[in-house]
Scaffold this motif. Sequence first.
Motif, mmCIF file in Angstrom:
data_model
loop_
_atom_site.group_PDB
_atom_site.id
_atom_site.type_symbol
_atom_site.label_atom_id
_atom_site.label_comp_id
_atom_site.label_asym_id
_atom_site.label_seq_id
_atom_site.Cartn_x
_atom_site.Cartn_y
_atom_site.Cartn_z
ATOM 1 N N THR A 167 14.870 12.130 -8.258
ATOM 2 C CA THR A 167 14.912 12.556 -9.869
ATOM 3 C C THR A 167 13.521 12.900 -10.270
ATOM 4 O O THR A 167 13.356 13.955 -11.044
ATOM 5 N N LEU A 168 12.412 12.020 -9.888
ATOM 6 C CA LEU A 168 11.177 12.314 -10.628
ATOM 7 C C LEU A 168 10.662 13.630 -10.217
ATOM 8 O O LEU A 168 9.922 14.286 -11.058
ATOM 9 N N GLU A 184 12.508 16.196 -9.217
ATOM 10 C CA GLU A 184 13.256 17.109 -9.959
ATOM 11 C C GLU A 184 12.701 17.238 -11.544
ATOM 12 O O GLU A 184 12.832 18.554 -11.638
ATOM 13 N N ALA A 185 12.195 16.125 -12.056
ATOM 14 C CA ALA A 185 11.808 16.564 -13.473
ATOM 15 C C ALA A 185 10.502 17.315 -13.269
ATOM 16 O O ALA A 185 10.339 17.945 -14.175
ATOM 17 N N GLY A 186 9.603 17.161 -12.355
ATOM 18 C CA GLY A 186 8.458 17.919 -12.238
ATOM 19 C C GLY A 186 8.635 19.155 -12.118
ATOM 20 O O GLY A 186 8.271 20.024 -12.702
ATOM 21 N N ARG A 229 0.374 15.981 -8.505
ATOM 22 C CA ARG A 229 0.470 15.266 -9.669
ATOM 23 C C ARG A 229 1.809 14.260 -9.613
ATOM 24 O O ARG A 229 1.469 13.267 -10.418
ATOM 25 N N VAL A 230 2.782 14.515 -8.751
ATOM 26 C CA VAL A 230 3.637 13.379 -8.770
ATOM 27 C C VAL A 230 4.023 12.758 -7.651
ATOM 28 O O VAL A 230 3.748 11.590 -7.763
ATOM 29 N N PRO A 233 0.581 10.627 -5.915
ATOM 30 C CA PRO A 233 0.303 9.369 -6.914
ATOM 31 C C PRO A 233 1.191 8.340 -6.847
ATOM 32 O O PRO A 233 1.073 7.242 -6.473
ATOM 33 N N LEU A 234 2.636 8.749 -6.610
ATOM 34 C CA LEU A 234 3.841 7.825 -6.631
ATOM 35 C C LEU A 234 3.797 6.983 -5.262
ATOM 36 O O LEU A 234 4.097 6.003 -4.785
ATOM 37 N N PHE A 269 5.263 0.606 -10.070
ATOM 38 C CA PHE A 269 5.249 0.822 -11.434
ATOM 39 C C PHE A 269 6.752 0.397 -11.918
ATOM 40 O O PHE A 269 7.658 0.501 -11.279
ATOM 41 N N ALA A 270 6.878 -0.330 -12.996
ATOM 42 C CA ALA A 270 8.002 -0.582 -13.825
ATOM 43 C C ALA A 270 8.942 -1.350 -13.159
ATOM 44 O O ALA A 270 8.778 -1.682 -11.676
#
Lengths: 267, 332
Positions: free
Chosen positions: A166-167, A169-171, A184-185, A188-189, A266-267
Amino acid sequence: MNGVKPFDWRHTPGLSAYTALIFVFFYAPLLILVIYAFNSSRLVTVWAGFSFKWFVAVAYNGAIRDAALNSVIIAIVATIASTAIATAGAIALERGRPRFGRGAAMALIAMPLVVPEIVVAITTLIFFSGLGMHHGLLNLMIAHTVFCIPFALLPIQARLRDMGGTLEEAGRDLYADEWRLFRRVTLPLLLPAISAGAIMAFVVSLDDFLISMMVSSAGSTTLPVYIYGMMRLGVTPEVNAISTILLAVSIIFVAAALLVGRRNRFA
Amino acid sequence: MIDIHSVSKSFVTRDADPVHALNLVSLEIYDNEFFTLLGPSGCGKTTLLRLIAGFEAPSSGAIRIAGNDVAALPPQKRPVNTVFQSYALFPHMSVAENVAFGLEMQKAPRSLIDERVREALAMVRLEGFAARRPAQLSGGQQQRVAVARALAPKPSVLLLDEPLSALDLKLRKGMQSELKRLQRETGITFVLVTHDQEEALAMSDRIAVMRSGDVLQVGTPRDIYDNPQDRFVADFIGESNLLPGATLGRDPAKTIVVRPEHIVVSPASDGTKGHATGAVSAITFLGSDTLYEVVLEEGAKLHSRSRGGAALSTGDRVVVDWARHLERELAN
Ligand SMILES: Nc1ncnc2c1ncn2[C@@H]1O[C@H](COP(=O)(O)OP(=O)(O)OP(=O)(O)O)[C@@H](O)[C@H]1O
Ligand SMILES: [Mg+2]
């Protein structure tokens, strides 16, 4: 409920004794090795007081230093190369459209983990001589890169699977092209998992014996191969000392891999 | 603005038959409109949204956005932004970086980016939160960041997949009016997905009611509420009594649809005439209203909702009546 207690493994008779025994078998040999590295006697079985002298002897032994340097150079090169390949491979496996079965691809990649290492070692040796490749360190770097790939790949693939798409896809939805999406996505993740994979690869390369043994030649001896050579001339406390150093380095790196994996999530 | 023409989508699964998520769906979504896709779980709402955004390709049919066929355009080339159900905020970036992302990818100049980020955060009332990480925000605040992030590049269309479903009731009501306000202020076409009919009625200019891959009816909330053209729509939107024609002595091939608030229940002893007689089987007090459950002599059950309400008690024989123009007759 009918009053029958469900099975509880914690109440198995003799569990604590059995557990203790396992830990003794795991750690007693290591403990003995480490303790005798600090023994001032040359005899491996007699304690004669505390001393750092075998560590000093190791530090002044030029052959050990050369072997250690070889090991570190090979490990660094193999780590960088195998982690880069593993990252690309993990993304292809988890995000790409499979050309053929994903399961088959996974099996092919994980295979080296279950194939007997001696078989890998011999086939690698035959492969290099068949090609007429006798490049010493370069041969070792290639061999190490290859067998480190699955170790680096598994944590990265697990993280990609956890993360879901999903992240990314958001990008894409926000106008990122493939390269910038990765920079960028995705990267880093994935960084914690990539670091964990890289550290695993480094340790596996540093500790490898069988394959290095087969592939190395005079001048490209790695540390474990050199230690084995020393052992054949009799177990000296120097072997204990250098093994202790190797052990400490491995533990530090694996602990680092676990810590890196845990933080930064994260989170 | 968006023209969906005979779009079908099937998913090929390894173990079973292909899943037909959408069957020949045709829809037109107008410029500047608040449009809602409403339907029960699994009816294909998300699938339709993903086709518009470009995450999936239709199995057949065509989608046009602002007049252009988008079949060949990947998501990053479509003038459409999505607010994901799970928000999908980038956890490694601050709120401001999240909101700036789309503009950065479009290579906007820094000064414009800063201005738009400030504007977008002001629009969702999160000015003071620019430096925070998503993990340091409440669910409602994260939701607003997701909206700000999708609005900042000023897309032609904003897609929202059940953006409010993770929020509690009070927050949800608040966000409904916020979204409505944002849509009016920006003039951007909003396409909202929800399975909550109340939310759809409250927010939308027009609603498409979907069921298992089909669009059953498209219309304004009033239109859909007052003139359901299908048993399913009548039942799904608001509360309805679906009475078999035979129980009212009418055409047995028809179903009569009447809203509970249109039904008047009065004691049979009054001597009033009505469409049917029966007995009160349950009374539920709802604050301002009272809900009567009546079992008709012919066996059907119906609900009546009335303000204040006559002094009735369970077991009383009653006459039920309603104005004929408030009922709808549907084929079974
Ligand atoms: N990737 C997929 N592979 C296979 N089947 C899928 C896939 N995505 C969706 N489906 C199926 O398509 C149908 C429609 O799914 P969709 O997610 O569009 O429903 P929805 O209306 O959004 O439901 P909900 O309200 O629960 O989110 C479902 O039957 C679902 O199982
Ligand atoms: Mg959905």
